[in-house]
Design a protein around this motif. Structure first.
Motif, PDB file in Angstrom:
ATOM      1  N   VAL A  15       0.850  -1.194   0.000  1.00 21.27           N
ATOM      2  CA  VAL A  15       0.000   0.000   0.000  1.00 21.27           C
ATOM      3  C   VAL A  15       0.886   1.245   0.000  1.00 21.27           C
ATOM      4  N   ASP A  16       0.430   2.271  -0.716  1.00 17.94           N
ATOM      5  CA  ASP A  16       1.230   3.487  -0.884  1.00 17.94           C
ATOM      6  C   ASP A  16       0.982   4.420   0.296  1.00 17.94           C
ATOM      7  N   SER A  17       1.387   3.955   1.476  1.00 18.58           N
ATOM      8  CA  SER A  17       1.041   4.629   2.726  1.00 18.58           C
ATOM      9  C   SER A  17       2.152   5.492   3.303  1.00 18.58           C
ATOM     10  N   PHE A  81      -6.132   7.362   5.505  1.00 16.64           N
ATOM     11  CA  PHE A  81      -6.153   6.189   4.638  1.00 16.64           C
ATOM     12  C   PHE A  81      -7.492   6.071   3.918  1.00 16.64           C
ATOM     13  N   GLU A  82      -8.572   6.253   4.661  1.00 14.15           N
ATOM     14  CA  GLU A  82      -9.905   6.095   4.065  1.00 14.15           C
ATOM     15  C   GLU A  82     -10.156   7.126   2.974  1.00 14.15           C
ATOM     16  N   ARG A  83      -9.498   8.274   3.075  1.00 18.22           N
ATOM     17  CA  ARG A  83      -9.656   9.317   2.061  1.00 18.22           C
ATOM     18  C   ARG A  83      -8.709   9.145   0.881  1.00 18.22           C
ATOM     19  N   GLU A  84      -7.479   8.675   1.156  1.00 22.44           N
ATOM     20  CA  GLU A  84      -6.410   8.825   0.165  1.00 22.44           C
ATOM     21  C   GLU A  84      -5.685   7.546  -0.250  1.00 22.44           C
ATOM     22  N   LEU A  85      -5.718   6.498   0.559  1.00 25.21           N
ATOM     23  CA  LEU A  85      -4.806   5.373   0.347  1.00 25.21           C
ATOM     24  C   LEU A  85      -5.113   4.592  -0.926  1.00 25.21           C
ATOM     25  N   LYS A  86      -4.043   4.227  -1.629  1.00 24.64           N
ATOM     26  CA  LYS A  86      -4.138   3.412  -2.842  1.00 24.64           C
ATOM     27  C   LYS A  86      -3.165   2.240  -2.734  1.00 24.64           C
ATOM     28  N   PRO A  87      -3.432   1.143  -3.441  1.00 29.04           N
ATOM     29  CA  PRO A  87      -2.420   0.092  -3.505  1.00 29.04           C
ATOM     30  C   PRO A  87      -1.230   0.570  -4.322  1.00 29.04           C
ATOM     31  N   GLY A 119      -5.703  -0.656   5.969  1.00 25.98           N
ATOM     32  CA  GLY A 119      -5.107  -0.397   4.670  1.00 25.98           C
ATOM     33  C   GLY A 119      -5.559  -1.375   3.606  1.00 25.98           C
ATOM     34  N   HIS A 120      -5.648  -2.645   3.967  1.00 21.77           N
ATOM     35  CA  HIS A 120      -6.044  -3.660   2.988  1.00 21.77           C
ATOM     36  C   HIS A 120      -7.516  -3.542   2.614  1.00 21.77           C
ATOM     37  N   ARG A 121      -8.370  -3.263   3.587  1.00 19.03           N
ATOM     38  CA  ARG A 121      -9.793  -3.102   3.274  1.00 19.03           C
ATOM     39  C   ARG A 121     -10.030  -1.871   2.406  1.00 19.03           C
ATOM     40  N   THR A 122      -9.305  -0.792   2.698  1.00 20.80           N
ATOM     41  CA  THR A 122      -9.468   0.444   1.943  1.00 20.80           C
ATOM     42  C   THR A 122      -9.052   0.281   0.489  1.00 20.80           C
ATOM     43  N   THR A 123      -7.994  -0.475   0.263  1.00 25.56           N
ATOM     44  CA  THR A 123      -7.435  -0.616  -1.087  1.00 25.56           C
ATOM     45  C   THR A 123      -7.933  -1.854  -1.835  1.00 25.56           C
ATOM     46  N   GLY A 124      -8.687  -2.717  -1.161  1.00 25.09           N
ATOM     47  CA  GLY A 124      -9.146  -3.947  -1.793  1.00 25.09           C
ATOM     48  C   GLY A 124      -8.154  -5.089  -1.723  1.00 25.09           C
ATOM     49  N   LEU A 125      -7.020  -4.876  -1.055  1.00 18.80           N
ATOM     50  CA  LEU A 125      -6.032  -5.948  -0.963  1.00 18.80           C
ATOM     51  C   LEU A 125      -6.463  -7.060  -0.014  1.00 18.80           C
ATOM     52  N   ASP A 126      -7.504  -6.816   0.777  1.00 23.22           N
ATOM     53  CA  ASP A 126      -8.001  -7.879   1.659  1.00 23.22           C
ATOM     54  C   ASP A 126      -8.499  -9.082   0.862  1.00 23.22           C
ATOM     55  N   GLU A 127      -8.832  -8.868  -0.402  1.00 25.38           N
ATOM     56  CA  GLU A 127      -9.257  -9.984  -1.252  1.00 25.38           C
ATOM     57  C   GLU A 127      -8.099 -10.915  -1.592  1.00 25.38           C
TER      58      GLU A 127
END
Length: 214
Positions: A15-17, A81-87, A119-127
């Motif tokens: 994640v680009d955190s 994170f919820e506003r800005e975070l991207k993978p 971070g993973h839920r926000t970016t979809g990486l949790d999948e």
């Protein structure tokens, strides 16, 4: 495939955190009377667990950070994170390639389980990550640069350390991987190769990673 397990760092690799969290950390420390620039935050804290922030501030100033420092900081980070975070660009392509190749992977991060999960839920990486594939410095006694976290991840995944490769973007992470007896590839999107001393190889774009792993 040259390895039986690929271990990813999280922040800055999946994640680009790092720009978000280090800007907030520098701002919060400055707010508390410990003037810190964004560049200094990256230099001193990138890739480290939160205890390093407390230890370094205490060592430099003789003053302890507030008891609610971690909670306040993480609340600010999670909101951002919820506003800005991207993978990280291209990382889902790498994960898809690993799945197609039948190569196990996991994440081993200095961050807390809560921060990784947000971070993973926000970016979809949790999948892409089962819960049992996620390891945090919370799970071991010592964070990076100690090897404990990577050794713990390898043991839980059932793979000998020498058959693992770590993907890292910080010097503490590179040092931890080498101390664990693992190969490590340095991701240089934010950190120059010169600062990732000890890495086996370097890459600046996720599209380059598969060729290093075969």
């Amino acid at each position: 495939m040259s390895y039986d397990l690929v271990i990813f760092d999280n922040d800055g690799v999946l994640v680009d955190s790092e720009p978000i969290s280090n800007a907030l950390l520098a701002g919060y420390l400055s707010e508390l009377g410990h003037p810190t620039t964004y560049e200094e935050s990256l230099r001193d804290f990138m890739g480290s667990a939160m205890h390093r922030v407390h230890d370094l501030v205490l060592d430099r100033t003789g003053r302890r950070l507030p008891d609610d420092f971690d909670d306040t900081f993480h609340a600010r980070v999670f909101a951002a994170f919820e506003r800005e975070l991207k993978p990280v660009t291209g990382v889902t392509d790498v994960l898809g390639w690993l799945v197609e190749s039948g190569v196990p992977y996991c994440v081993a991060s200095s961050a807390t389980h809560e921060r990784i999960g947000v971070g993973h839920r926000t970016t979809g990486l949790d999948e892409w990550f089962e819960e049992e594939w996620i390891f945090s410095s919370q799970d071991v006694g010592r964070g990076k640069p100690a090897p404990d976290l990577f050794l713990h991840a390898a043991e839980r995944m059932g793979v000998p350390a020498e058959r693992c490769v770590v993907i890292e973007d910080s010097l503490p992470g590179v040092q931890a991987a080498r101390a664990a007896g693992m190969d490590v590839y340095g991701f240089t999107a934010m950190t120059s190769a010169e600062k990732l001393v000890g890495a086996n190889a370097f890459f600046s774009d996720m599209a380059e990673l598969p060729r290093l792993l075969v």
